[in-house]
Design a protein around this motif. Structure first.
Motif, PDB file in Angstrom:
ATOM      1  N   GLU A   1       0.879  -1.214   0.027  1.00  0.00           N
ATOM      2  CA  GLU A   1       0.004   0.039   0.039  1.00  0.00           C
ATOM      3  C   GLU A   1       0.735   1.226  -0.219  1.00  0.00           C
ATOM      4  O   GLU A   1       1.943   1.467   0.676  1.00  0.00           O
ATOM      5  CB  GLU A   1      -0.770  -0.072   1.408  1.00  0.00           C
ATOM      6  N   GLY A   2       0.414   2.242  -0.984  1.00  0.00           N
ATOM      7  CA  GLY A   2       1.224   3.491  -0.870  1.00  0.00           C
ATOM      8  C   GLY A   2       0.756   4.228   0.350  1.00  0.00           C
ATOM      9  O   GLY A   2      -0.284   4.452   0.589  1.00  0.00           O
ATOM     10  N   VAL A   3       1.719   4.823   1.147  1.00  0.00           N
ATOM     11  CA  VAL A   3       1.313   5.525   2.290  1.00  0.00           C
ATOM     12  C   VAL A   3       1.477   7.071   1.880  1.00  0.00           C
ATOM     13  O   VAL A   3       0.554   8.003   2.394  1.00  0.00           O
ATOM     14  CB  VAL A   3       2.384   5.060   3.436  1.00  0.00           C
ATOM     15  N   ALA A   4       2.567   7.497   1.561  1.00  0.00           N
ATOM     16  CA  ALA A   4       3.145   8.978   1.237  1.00  0.00           C
ATOM     17  C   ALA A   4       3.960   8.725   0.210  1.00  0.00           C
ATOM     18  O   ALA A   4       5.099   7.987  -0.077  1.00  0.00           O
ATOM     19  CB  ALA A   4       3.554   9.515   2.555  1.00  0.00           C
ATOM     20  N   GLY A   5       4.310  10.153  -0.449  1.00  0.00           N
ATOM     21  CA  GLY A   5       5.110  10.142  -1.598  1.00  0.00           C
ATOM     22  C   GLY A   5       5.304  11.696  -1.650  1.00  0.00           C
ATOM     23  O   GLY A   5       4.668  12.362  -1.378  1.00  0.00           O
TER      24      GLY A   5
END
Length: 123
Positions: A46-50
């Motif tokens: 899962e992408g959390v932050a970018g």
């Protein structure tokens, strides 16, 4: 040789805080997108932050207002400040780097990955 190395994981009680760090080398750091992802047992990544090459930040809805992504270009280091942690935040957290050619919170955007650091939040 590209290297992406995470650190800072650990165990904390619900409501607590942790700061993850990601040291990167071997590529043009300032021109890459960087991201934090997590994967819990039995679940997908899962992408959390970018953060993109211009410094714009992006967050998953589940962490908005609690997590903050930042980077220090002079140190080639990415950070993830995690506050108000919840048991559902428990996962292996990965740092990733890529050339900003896709959606910033999607794994396919990233070519380089670290080995991960475990975050465990107890209730």
């Amino acid at each position: 040789q590209v290297q992406v190395v995470e650190s800072g994981g650990g165990s904390v009680q619900a409501g607590g805080s942790l700061r993850l760090s990601c040291a990167a080398s071997g590529f043009t750091y300032n021109s890459y997108c960087m991201g934090w992802f997590r994967q819990a047992p039995g679940k997908g990544r899962e992408g959390v932050a970018g953060i993109d090459s211009r410094g714009r930040t992006y967050y998953a809805d589940s962490v908005k207002g609690r997590f903050t992504i930042s980077k220090d270009n002079a140190k080639n280091t990415l950070y993830l400040q995690m506050n108000s942690l919840k048991p559902e935040d428990t996962a292996m957290y990965y740092c990733a780097a890529g050339a900003c050619v896709g959606l910033i919170l999607r794994p396919y955007t990233y070519k380089y990955w670290g080995q991960g650091t475990q975050v465990t939040v107890s209730s």
